[in-house]
Design a protein around this motif. Structure first.
Motif, mmCIF file in Angstrom:
data_model
loop_
_atom_site.group_PDB
_atom_site.id
_atom_site.type_symbol
_atom_site.label_atom_id
_atom_site.label_comp_id
_atom_site.label_asym_id
_atom_site.label_seq_id
_atom_site.Cartn_x
_atom_site.Cartn_y
_atom_site.Cartn_z
ATOM 1 N N ALA A 192 12.420 -11.469 -5.064
ATOM 2 C CA ALA A 192 11.747 -10.842 -3.917
ATOM 3 C C ALA A 192 10.702 -9.833 -4.373
ATOM 4 O O ALA A 192 9.596 -9.781 -3.824
ATOM 5 N N LEU A 193 11.046 -9.036 -5.376
ATOM 6 C CA LEU A 193 10.103 -8.026 -5.876
ATOM 7 C C LEU A 193 8.907 -8.666 -6.556
ATOM 8 O O LEU A 193 7.777 -8.180 -6.436
ATOM 9 N N VAL A 194 9.149 -9.752 -7.274
ATOM 10 C CA VAL A 194 8.051 -10.468 -7.940
ATOM 11 C C VAL A 194 7.039 -10.969 -6.909
ATOM 12 O O VAL A 194 5.829 -11.000 -7.161
ATOM 13 N N ILE A 195 7.524 -11.352 -5.739
ATOM 14 C CA ILE A 195 6.645 -11.821 -4.661
ATOM 15 C C ILE A 195 6.069 -10.643 -3.882
ATOM 16 O O ILE A 195 4.876 -10.607 -3.563
ATOM 17 N N PHE A 196 6.919 -9.649 -3.590
ATOM 18 C CA PHE A 196 6.561 -8.565 -2.687
ATOM 19 C C PHE A 196 5.562 -7.585 -3.301
ATOM 20 O O PHE A 196 4.595 -7.172 -2.642
ATOM 21 N N ILE A 197 5.771 -7.202 -4.557
ATOM 22 C CA ILE A 197 4.927 -6.183 -5.186
ATOM 23 C C ILE A 197 3.458 -6.612 -5.268
ATOM 24 O O ILE A 197 2.561 -5.836 -4.895
ATOM 25 N N ILE A 235 0.212 -4.700 -3.367
ATOM 26 C CA ILE A 235 -0.892 -4.217 -4.210
ATOM 27 C C ILE A 235 -2.217 -4.820 -3.735
ATOM 28 O O ILE A 235 -3.229 -4.118 -3.613
ATOM 29 N N LEU A 236 -2.219 -6.123 -3.432
ATOM 30 C CA LEU A 236 -3.433 -6.801 -2.985
ATOM 31 C C LEU A 236 -3.852 -6.332 -1.594
ATOM 32 O O LEU A 236 -5.041 -6.164 -1.318
ATOM 33 N N GLY A 237 -2.888 -6.136 -0.699
ATOM 34 C CA GLY A 237 -3.198 -5.684 0.654
ATOM 35 C C GLY A 237 -4.039 -6.696 1.413
ATOM 36 O O GLY A 237 -3.966 -7.903 1.167
ATOM 37 N N ILE A 242 -1.194 -8.985 2.962
ATOM 38 C CA ILE A 242 -0.109 -8.234 3.590
ATOM 39 C C ILE A 242 -0.036 -8.537 5.082
ATOM 40 O O ILE A 242 1.038 -8.469 5.687
ATOM 41 N N GLU A 243 -1.159 -8.905 5.692
ATOM 42 C CA GLU A 243 -1.146 -9.281 7.105
ATOM 43 C C GLU A 243 -0.340 -10.565 7.314
ATOM 44 O O GLU A 243 0.477 -10.656 8.236
ATOM 45 N N VAL A 244 -0.583 -11.548 6.453
ATOM 46 C CA VAL A 244 0.160 -12.806 6.543
ATOM 47 C C VAL A 244 1.639 -12.576 6.256
ATOM 48 O O VAL A 244 2.525 -13.127 6.935
ATOM 49 N N ALA A 245 1.931 -11.743 5.243
ATOM 50 C CA ALA A 245 3.326 -11.450 4.900
ATOM 51 C C ALA A 245 4.039 -10.765 6.059
ATOM 52 O O ALA A 245 5.189 -11.099 6.380
ATOM 53 N N ALA A 246 3.364 -9.811 6.696
ATOM 54 C CA ALA A 246 3.961 -9.094 7.830
ATOM 55 C C ALA A 246 4.242 -10.039 8.992
ATOM 56 O O ALA A 246 5.283 -9.946 9.650
ATOM 57 N N LEU A 247 3.317 -10.957 9.252
ATOM 58 C CA LEU A 247 3.520 -11.937 10.320
ATOM 59 C C LEU A 247 4.725 -12.822 10.020
ATOM 60 O O LEU A 247 5.559 -13.083 10.899
ATOM 61 N N ALA A 248 4.828 -13.284 8.776
ATOM 62 C CA ALA A 248 5.947 -14.148 8.398
ATOM 63 C C ALA A 248 7.275 -13.410 8.497
ATOM 64 O O ALA A 248 8.261 -13.939 9.044
ATOM 65 N N LEU A 249 7.315 -12.184 7.993
ATOM 66 C CA LEU A 249 8.546 -11.397 8.031
ATOM 67 C C LEU A 249 8.964 -11.086 9.467
ATOM 68 O O LEU A 249 10.146 -11.173 9.811
ATOM 69 N N ALA A 250 7.983 -10.741 10.298
ATOM 70 C CA ALA A 250 8.282 -10.429 11.698
ATOM 71 C C ALA A 250 8.811 -11.654 12.437
ATOM 72 O O ALA A 250 9.744 -11.562 13.243
ATOM 73 N N GLY A 251 8.204 -12.814 12.163
ATOM 74 C CA GLY A 251 8.654 -14.040 12.811
ATOM 75 C C GLY A 251 10.085 -14.384 12.443
ATOM 76 O O GLY A 251 10.893 -14.764 13.303
ATOM 77 N N VAL A 252 10.420 -14.227 11.162
ATOM 78 C CA VAL A 252 11.793 -14.506 10.713
ATOM 79 C C VAL A 252 12.761 -13.486 11.316
ATOM 80 O O VAL A 252 13.860 -13.842 11.761
ATOM 81 N N PHE A 259 3.531 -1.390 9.174
ATOM 82 C CA PHE A 259 3.620 -1.747 7.757
ATOM 83 C C PHE A 259 2.228 -2.093 7.228
ATOM 84 O O PHE A 259 1.811 -1.620 6.164
ATOM 85 N N VAL A 260 1.505 -2.896 7.991
ATOM 86 C CA VAL A 260 0.135 -3.255 7.619
ATOM 87 C C VAL A 260 -0.783 -2.038 7.716
ATOM 88 O O VAL A 260 -1.621 -1.805 6.834
ATOM 89 N N ALA A 261 -0.616 -1.245 8.782
ATOM 90 C CA ALA A 261 -1.472 -0.071 8.981
ATOM 91 C C ALA A 261 -1.335 0.925 7.839
ATOM 92 O O ALA A 261 -2.329 1.506 7.383
ATOM 93 N N ALA A 262 -0.114 1.119 7.359
ATOM 94 C CA ALA A 262 0.108 2.055 6.252
ATOM 95 C C ALA A 262 -0.608 1.572 4.995
ATOM 96 O O ALA A 262 -1.221 2.364 4.269
ATOM 97 N N ARG A 263 -0.540 0.272 4.720
ATOM 98 C CA ARG A 263 -1.207 -0.269 3.532
ATOM 99 C C ARG A 263 -2.718 -0.187 3.675
ATOM 100 O O ARG A 263 -3.442 0.050 2.687
ATOM 101 N N ASN A 264 -3.250 -0.350 4.881
ATOM 102 C CA ASN A 264 -4.695 -0.279 5.086
ATOM 103 C C ASN A 264 -5.241 1.115 4.798
ATOM 104 O O ASN A 264 -6.404 1.269 4.426
ATOM 105 N N VAL A 265 -4.407 2.131 4.996
ATOM 106 C CA VAL A 265 -4.821 3.498 4.666
ATOM 107 C C VAL A 265 -4.879 3.682 3.158
ATOM 108 O O VAL A 265 -5.774 4.327 2.616
ATOM 109 N N GLY A 266 -3.904 3.103 2.459
ATOM 110 C CA GLY A 266 -3.888 3.210 1.007
ATOM 111 C C GLY A 266 -2.552 2.782 0.430
ATOM 112 O O GLY A 266 -1.512 2.902 1.090
ATOM 113 N N LEU A 267 -2.595 2.309 -0.793
ATOM 114 C CA LEU A 267 -1.372 1.857 -1.451
ATOM 115 C C LEU A 267 -0.379 2.994 -1.635
ATOM 116 O O LEU A 267 0.827 2.813 -1.450
#
Length: 261
Positions: free
Chosen positions: A11-16, A20-22, A26-36, A124-132
């Motif tokens: 999970a960390l290998v995928i998540f980190i 970092i990329l943002g 991270i938008e796609v990841a947030a959508l997938a996580l929210a859907g699940v 989650f996305v908004a926090a990353r958009n401000v900065g890592l």
């Protein structure tokens, strides 16, 4: 334990890299996580994922997570709050045609779940958009509180924090986890210049650490109510997405209220 460690590493290998990329990652990841996560609520309620109410609630959740800029082509009166209300209306209309298989209480639970999960992952996305560093500050608070509470509670825990909801949690672990998180995260915040106000960032860290534990207990009470051990099985050894993001879904909106992003 071995399964938990393997799952955590993968999970960390995928998540980190994603955080970092943002950006769109991270938008796609947030959508997938929210859907699940919303699907896990539906399964706990024993609602078929192919039912109309499931489709409406999953789409409503994804809508809340999605970027506001995607809807710039719509007339001004179709703001995000109004469009979300259309999903709520759709659930209410579903009651009429469900032949009592789906009722007002069910619609209320799904509406609350959409808000809880959708807005949480939106932040989650908004926090990353401000900065890592901003997102890492919030993540470290949650992770360190959880790890500190587990280790200290295991060694010194005597007094149960909430025996009816989560019998393994203790006051000693809870307080210890908060102390660990506040010390380390305050140093991190000052070092990375998340905030230059030592007192302010310390107070924020305390509130967020406590909020994270409340988020954990909220999800625990949800599982106890529905009589399940885990919210899902997508993460072997760890349960579901809600099991892993329960604290964060409450911490992120509160961090937003404090003006961190």
């Amino acid at each position: 334990m071995r399964q938990r460690v393997i799952t955590a590493v993968i999970a960390l290998v995928i998540f980190i890299p994603i955080i970092i990329l943002g950006g769109p990652w991270i938008e796609v990841a947030a959508l997938a996580l929210a859907g699940v996560a919303m699907s896990e609520v539906l399964m706990m309620k024993k609602i078929l994922l192919i039912s109309p109410e499931a489709t409406i609630s999953i789409l409503g959740t994804l809508f809340l997570v999605s970027n506001d800029k995607w809807y710039g082509f719509l007339p001004s009166q179709f703001n995000k709050q109004f469009i979300f209300f259309l999903f709520v209306i759709a659930l209410l209309i579903r009651i009429i045609f469900s032949k009592n298989r789906f009722n007002f209480d069910d619609a209320g639970v799904l509406t609350l779940s959409m808000l809880y999960i959708g807005f949480g992952f939106n932040q989650f996305v908004a926090a990353r958009n401000v900065g890592l560093t901003t997102l890492l500050f919030v993540l470290f608070i949650v992770w360190l509180t959880d790890s500190g509470a587990y280790m200290i509670g295991r060694q010194f825990g005597r007094n149960k924090l909430s025996p009816l909801i989560s019998p393994n949690k203790t006051w000693e672990g809870s307080i210890g986890g908060t102390v660990v998180a506040v010390i380390i995260c305050s140093i991190f915040a000052i070092w990375t210049k998340v905030s230059l106000d030592v007192i302010g960032i310390t107070l924020i860290a305390i509130v967020l650490s406590i909020a994270g534990q409340m988020g954990d207990l909220i999800e625990s009470s949800l599982k106890r109510y529905y009589g399940v051990k885990d919210s899902g099985k997508i993460l072997p050894g760890h349960g579901g997405i809600l099991d892993r993001f329960d604290s964060l879904l409450l911490v992120l909106p509160i961090a937003h209220l404090f003006g961190l992003f």
